[in-house]
Scaffold this motif. Structure first.
Motif, PDB file in Angstrom:
ATOM      1  N   THR B 307     102.158  28.513  18.865  1.00 50.91           N
ATOM      2  CA  THR B 307     101.177  29.041  17.889  1.00 50.91           C
ATOM      3  C   THR B 307     100.398  27.724  16.975  1.00 50.91           C
ATOM      4  O   THR B 307      99.310  27.658  16.737  1.00 50.91           O
ATOM      5  CB  THR B 307     101.587  30.212  16.941  1.00 50.91           C
ATOM      6  N   ILE B 308     101.513  26.755  16.511  1.00 48.82           N
ATOM      7  CA  ILE B 308     101.119  25.788  15.452  1.00 48.82           C
ATOM      8  C   ILE B 308     100.394  25.008  16.074  1.00 48.82           C
ATOM      9  O   ILE B 308      99.340  24.662  15.481  1.00 48.82           O
ATOM     10  CB  ILE B 308     102.556  25.299  15.053  1.00 48.82           C
ATOM     11  N   PHE B 309     100.424  24.273  17.111  1.00 46.51           N
ATOM     12  CA  PHE B 309      99.712  23.170  17.810  1.00 46.51           C
ATOM     13  C   PHE B 309      98.080  23.495  18.005  1.00 46.51           C
ATOM     14  O   PHE B 309      97.504  22.690  17.509  1.00 46.51           O
ATOM     15  CB  PHE B 309     100.448  22.389  18.746  1.00 46.51           C
ATOM     16  N   PRO B 310      98.012  24.552  18.742  1.00 50.88           N
ATOM     17  CA  PRO B 310      96.647  24.881  19.087  1.00 50.88           C
ATOM     18  C   PRO B 310      95.977  25.173  17.680  1.00 50.88           C
ATOM     19  O   PRO B 310      94.828  24.868  17.253  1.00 50.88           O
ATOM     20  CB  PRO B 310      96.637  26.136  19.927  1.00 50.88           C
ATOM     21  N   THR B 311      96.610  26.136  16.710  1.00 47.65           N
ATOM     22  CA  THR B 311      95.907  26.529  15.520  1.00 47.65           C
ATOM     23  C   THR B 311      95.813  25.363  14.537  1.00 47.65           C
ATOM     24  O   THR B 311      94.522  25.156  14.071  1.00 47.65           O
ATOM     25  CB  THR B 311      96.728  27.305  14.731  1.00 47.65           C
ATOM     26  N   VAL B 312      96.662  24.288  14.639  1.00 49.17           N
ATOM     27  CA  VAL B 312      96.709  22.968  13.607  1.00 49.17           C
ATOM     28  C   VAL B 312      95.141  22.472  14.441  1.00 49.17           C
ATOM     29  O   VAL B 312      94.115  21.751  13.425  1.00 49.17           O
ATOM     30  CB  VAL B 312      97.416  22.164  13.714  1.00 49.17           C
ATOM     31  N   ALA B 313      95.131  22.238  15.676  1.00 53.22           N
ATOM     32  CA  ALA B 313      94.029  21.515  16.397  1.00 53.22           C
ATOM     33  C   ALA B 313      92.737  22.123  16.191  1.00 53.22           C
ATOM     34  O   ALA B 313      91.737  21.663  15.712  1.00 53.22           O
ATOM     35  CB  ALA B 313      94.283  21.609  17.778  1.00 53.22           C
ATOM     36  N   VAL B 314      92.713  23.602  15.951  1.00 57.50           N
ATOM     37  CA  VAL B 314      91.433  24.265  15.564  1.00 57.50           C
ATOM     38  C   VAL B 314      91.084  23.865  14.309  1.00 57.50           C
ATOM     39  O   VAL B 314      89.997  23.770  13.938  1.00 57.50           O
ATOM     40  CB  VAL B 314      91.548  25.860  15.902  1.00 57.50           C
ATOM     41  N   LEU B 315      92.080  24.034  13.428  1.00 59.81           N
ATOM     42  CA  LEU B 315      91.782  24.062  11.653  1.00 59.81           C
ATOM     43  C   LEU B 315      91.346  22.491  11.342  1.00 59.81           C
ATOM     44  O   LEU B 315      90.129  22.258  10.994  1.00 59.81           O
ATOM     45  CB  LEU B 315      93.027  23.938  11.189  1.00 59.81           C
ATOM     46  N   VAL B 316      91.841  21.590  12.216  1.00 60.03           N
ATOM     47  CA  VAL B 316      91.547  20.152  11.882  1.00 60.03           C
ATOM     48  C   VAL B 316      90.027  20.083  12.373  1.00 60.03           C
ATOM     49  O   VAL B 316      89.376  19.612  11.475  1.00 60.03           O
ATOM     50  CB  VAL B 316      92.234  19.325  12.341  1.00 60.03           C
ATOM     51  N   SER B 317      89.772  20.466  13.474  1.00 58.73           N
ATOM     52  CA  SER B 317      88.382  20.215  14.175  1.00 58.73           C
ATOM     53  C   SER B 317      87.352  20.966  13.353  1.00 58.73           C
ATOM     54  O   SER B 317      86.393  20.391  12.901  1.00 58.73           O
ATOM     55  CB  SER B 317      88.269  20.629  15.597  1.00 58.73           C
ATOM     56  N   VAL B 318      87.728  22.066  13.063  1.00 54.68           N
ATOM     57  CA  VAL B 318      86.647  23.387  12.439  1.00 54.68           C
ATOM     58  C   VAL B 318      86.361  22.767  10.860  1.00 54.68           C
ATOM     59  O   VAL B 318      85.362  22.565  10.329  1.00 54.68           O
ATOM     60  CB  VAL B 318      86.895  24.657  12.431  1.00 54.68           C
ATOM     61  N   VAL B 319      87.628  22.270  10.141  1.00 52.87           N
ATOM     62  CA  VAL B 319      87.367  21.995   8.627  1.00 52.87           C
ATOM     63  C   VAL B 319      86.525  20.606   8.774  1.00 52.87           C
ATOM     64  O   VAL B 319      85.934  20.421   8.019  1.00 52.87           O
ATOM     65  CB  VAL B 319      88.563  21.767   8.172  1.00 52.87           C
ATOM     66  N   SER B 320      86.811  19.739   9.529  1.00 52.17           N
ATOM     67  CA  SER B 320      86.242  18.268   9.497  1.00 52.17           C
ATOM     68  C   SER B 320      84.851  18.476   9.894  1.00 52.17           C
ATOM     69  O   SER B 320      83.937  17.689   9.449  1.00 52.17           O
ATOM     70  CB  SER B 320      87.059  17.301  10.182  1.00 52.17           C
ATOM     71  N   LEU B 321      84.442  19.258  10.831  1.00 53.82           N
ATOM     72  CA  LEU B 321      83.017  19.481  11.305  1.00 53.82           C
ATOM     73  C   LEU B 321      82.307  20.259  10.155  1.00 53.82           C
ATOM     74  O   LEU B 321      81.217  19.858   9.647  1.00 53.82           O
ATOM     75  CB  LEU B 321      83.087  20.332  12.509  1.00 53.82           C
ATOM     76  N   ASN B 322      82.994  21.165   9.546  1.00 52.94           N
ATOM     77  CA  ASN B 322      82.036  21.738   8.300  1.00 52.94           C
ATOM     78  C   ASN B 322      81.889  20.669   7.298  1.00 52.94           C
ATOM     79  O   ASN B 322      80.646  20.560   6.699  1.00 52.94           O
ATOM     80  CB  ASN B 322      82.973  22.932   7.536  1.00 52.94           C
ATOM     81  N   GLN B 323      82.839  19.882   6.742  1.00 51.97           N
ATOM     82  CA  GLN B 323      83.082  18.754   5.828  1.00 51.97           C
ATOM     83  C   GLN B 323      81.848  17.885   6.316  1.00 51.97           C
ATOM     84  O   GLN B 323      80.900  17.523   5.560  1.00 51.97           O
ATOM     85  CB  GLN B 323      84.323  18.125   5.842  1.00 51.97           C
TER      86      GLN B 323
END
Lengths: 354, 338
Positions: B307-323
């Protein structure tokens, strides 16, 4: 007729037209998709002959002209009557199933109660959490605590509702055993252990929390900006000079300025919220509208069209009614807006999830 | 200073935007090149099943475990466990542990999943733009009846819950479109999913472009171009289109982020690509089940790394894209001062 009243009448008419357009579009789309309604009447017959199909269509009353059916459907909608489902009761092998389907309206009302509980409760939790957090961050812009609040809130909005629901559920139910596993308890059904407001609230606590986490960032950010903009203004200084306490200044003079923006956001996010409901309902086993709609639509062989149309109708009606409620509040809070339309803001990152 | 120079200078001066740009670039490079490189170094790819990493009786091994590099088992013991591998079997490293009951490398699957997810997300955004640009141009620049038609269509689509449309359409989708793909580079179903997401989210760029053109249409430079005899097409192409680039860039960053989340949603509904194809959504939905059968938490079988690794990958990508989108918006707006 006053301007406000004229504005409201215009909104009601526009809303009704939108719903009617939606019903028409779904009616056309769903009739254009290939289905075998007769399968519902003869579930145990291996290959349907032309006779089965004709007779089945007759029993389901869909051998009438499409225009008749459409008019019939729309007139019944105004009485909140969605007719019977195509799915029938149990049938022995070789026999045709019973001639009556299940009345859709009853089921739909129960599902509507679940989804509305989730939506309204969730919205209340979002506001309860975001107002203090936004005020806190907004009065300390640029500090570490401000950045922390914004970042933590952002994580909620950037993760997927299903993942977040599962994680919340695993933590609070699976590991800590603080809450029931899920499911829905109506406000009154007479079943011991699952009856009354207390059970209703404890069963919905986790879904509400998930819901709140998903939408928190938007509202915290919005209230934060509004508070930060309002604090340096003259009337705030005057209030302080009169000797008002910090709490009173915040609650009476600063926060009301964020009201309209928050309202705009709520109006825009109703559709998104319904999309989020799909996942939250599924993850917590709530028999609500949104997840039922997905279940009903994802059947690849046989679509129960009356059920799907009813669900689509109710969901689009929630969006339209919600928007109307927001517009009405607008016109009451700030009559100038009734003339010029509501202010525009950006759409959230979660906007696409629905 | 030329507007582009100014924009680049602003981005370089903004720590948060520069950081998110670097993160987005890293995610893209890792997703597209990371999988093959890691496979070469580690000696197995994301589809290899390693019975010694996970099997029916054994829970998947955790991160940083070393297991025999055998993609078959050496037989069963009477106790129901696997027989030890033959002597001299080479070992291999599973950086993020193993996935599911078949024992594939979670690390390579997260990298490959990023590639598939980004293909869907970027493809979806491109298709939405391909549809939205002409429609928005017709609505905003030509105006009149064509504008009324475009507006009514977008309004109706917007009022309808998008996810329901997506579910319905993906179930009804033709098998031929689903079958389009080029082996590892473009797994089956990616084109279909990008097409679905693109078509059903195209109302958003349509409205943005229409609104932008509505304002620009009245500008002096458009009037000047029309006055010297530029055709409508020429005015649109060489005078108006460059002004749309900032709007499109800002939208695109958010759209890719949103599409990543949409892909996860479709996977959870079971309407995404094949389950065996790694995407961030399919990695999460194989662990947690679909919408129809959500898995419940079980402390014995809980494998947090899945759960952790895909979730972190998604979070990092989505947060940085929004930023990144927010930073681009500020940097591209000639009127912001800092």
């Amino acid at each position: 007729m006053s301007d406000t009243l004229r504005f409201l009448v215009r909104r009601v008419v526009a809303g009704l037209l939108t719903v009617l357009a939606m019903v028409t579009v779904t009616f056309v789309i769903f009739w254009a998709t290939p289905t075998q309604p007769a399968r519902f009447v003869y579930p145990s017959v291996q290959t349907l002959t032309a006779w089965h199909i004709q007779h089945g269509d007759h029993i389901l009353r869909i051998d009438r002209p499409k225009t008749d059916q459409y008019l019939d459907y729309v007139t019944h909608l105004f009485r909140w009557d969605f007719g019977d489902s195509w799915a029938r009761g149990f049938a022995l092998p070789g026999e045709s199933a019973g001639s009556k389907g299940f009345p859709i309206t009853e089921q739909l009302d129960a599902q509507l109660r679940v989804t509305l509980s989730l939506l309204l409760g969730g919205a209340a939790v979002v506001l309860l959490l975001s107002v203090p957090l936004g005020a806190f961050a907004g009065s300390r812009v640029g500090t570490i605590s401000d950045r922390t609040v914004s970042l933590v809130a952002l994580i909620g909005v950037c993760s997927h509702p299903m993942v977040l629901s599962i994680l919340v559920r695993s933590l609070f139910h699976g590991r800590l055993h603080w809450t029931p596993p899920g499911g829905y308890c109506p406000l009154s059904n007479g079943r011991p252990g699952c009856d009354g407001p207390a059970d209703w609230a404890t069963h919905l606590a986790l879904p509400w929390l998930t819901f709140a986490l998903l939408f928190l960032a938007l509202y915290v950010r919005m209230i934060r900006v509004s508070v930060a903009e309002t604090l340096p203004q003259d009337f705030v200084r005057t209030a302080r000079a009169k000797g008002a306490s910090n709490l009173r200044v915040m609650a009476r003079h600063v926060l009301p300025n964020a009201g309209l923006r928050v309202l705009t956001m709520i109006g825009m996010e109703i559709g998104t919220a319904l999309g989020v409901c799909i996942y939250v309902e599924a993850a917590f086993g709530l028999p609500g509208l949104a997840s039922r709609a997905v279940f009903a639509m994802s059947g690849s062989t046989n679509l129960d069209l009356p059920v799907i149309m009813a669900l689509v109708f109710v969901i689009s009606t929630i969006v339209v009614v919600g928007n109307f409620a927001v517009d009405t509040l607008y016109a009451v809070l700030d009559p100038r807006l009734a003339l010029g339309g509501r202010p525009r803001t950006g759409k959230s990152a979660a906007g696409g999830v629905i | 200073m030329a507007p582009w120079r100014l924009t680049i200078a602003r981005i370089r001066n903004d720590r948060w935007t520069m950081g998110s740009l670097i993160v987005v670039a890293t995610v893209i490079v890792l997703s597209f090149a990371g999988g093959p490189i890691a496979s070469r170094i580690l000696g197995h790819n994301g589809y290899d099943q390693l019975p010694y990493a996970a099997n029916i009786t054994q829970k998947p091994v955790g991160p940083l475990s070393v297991v025999p590099a055998l993609n078959y088992s050496a037989g069963m013991l009477a106790s129901g466990e696997l027989a030890p591998p033959p002597k001299g079997t080479p070992k291999t490293l599973l950086v993020f542990g193993a996935d599911g009951p078949v024992g594939r490398d979670e690390f390579i699957r997260v990298l490959d999943g990023g590639k598939t997810s980004l293909e869907i997300a970027i493809g979806g955004a491109l298709i939405a733009l391909l549809i939205g640009l002409p429609l928005g141009a017709v609505g905003g620049y030509v105006g009149g009846i064509s504008d009324a038609i475009v507006s009514r269509i977008t309004d109706t689509i917007m009022a309808f819950p998008l996810m329901l449309f997506l579910v319905f359409a993906s179930v009804q989708l033709d098998a031929h479109i689903r079958g389009i793909g080029i082996s590892w580079w473009l797994p089956d179903g990616v084109v279909a999913e990008a097409l679905l997401i693109g078509v059903f989210t195209s109302f958003y760029p349509t409205r943005l472009i229409r609104a932008q053109l509505f304002q620009l249409r009245e500008a002096e430079f458009v009037e000047a171009a029309e006055m010297v005899g530029a055709s409508r097409w020429r005015t649109l192409r060489s005078h108006l289109l460059p002004h749309l680039v900032p709007t499109i860039l800002v939208w695109a960053a958010v759209a890719v982020a949103t599409n990543i989340l949409l892909e996860i949603g479709l996977s959870f509904i079971g309407a995404g690509v094949q389950v065996s194809t790694a995407t961030w959504g399919s990695l999460l939905s194989t662990t947690w089940g679909t919408l129809f059968q959500p898995q419940t938490y079980n402390s014995q079988q809980f494998t947090p790394w899945q759960t952790i690794f895909p979730t972190v990958a998604v979070l990092v990508s989505v947060v940085s894209l929004n930023q990144l989108s927010e930073g681009l918006r500020q940097a591209l707006d000639p009127f912001t001062r800092r």
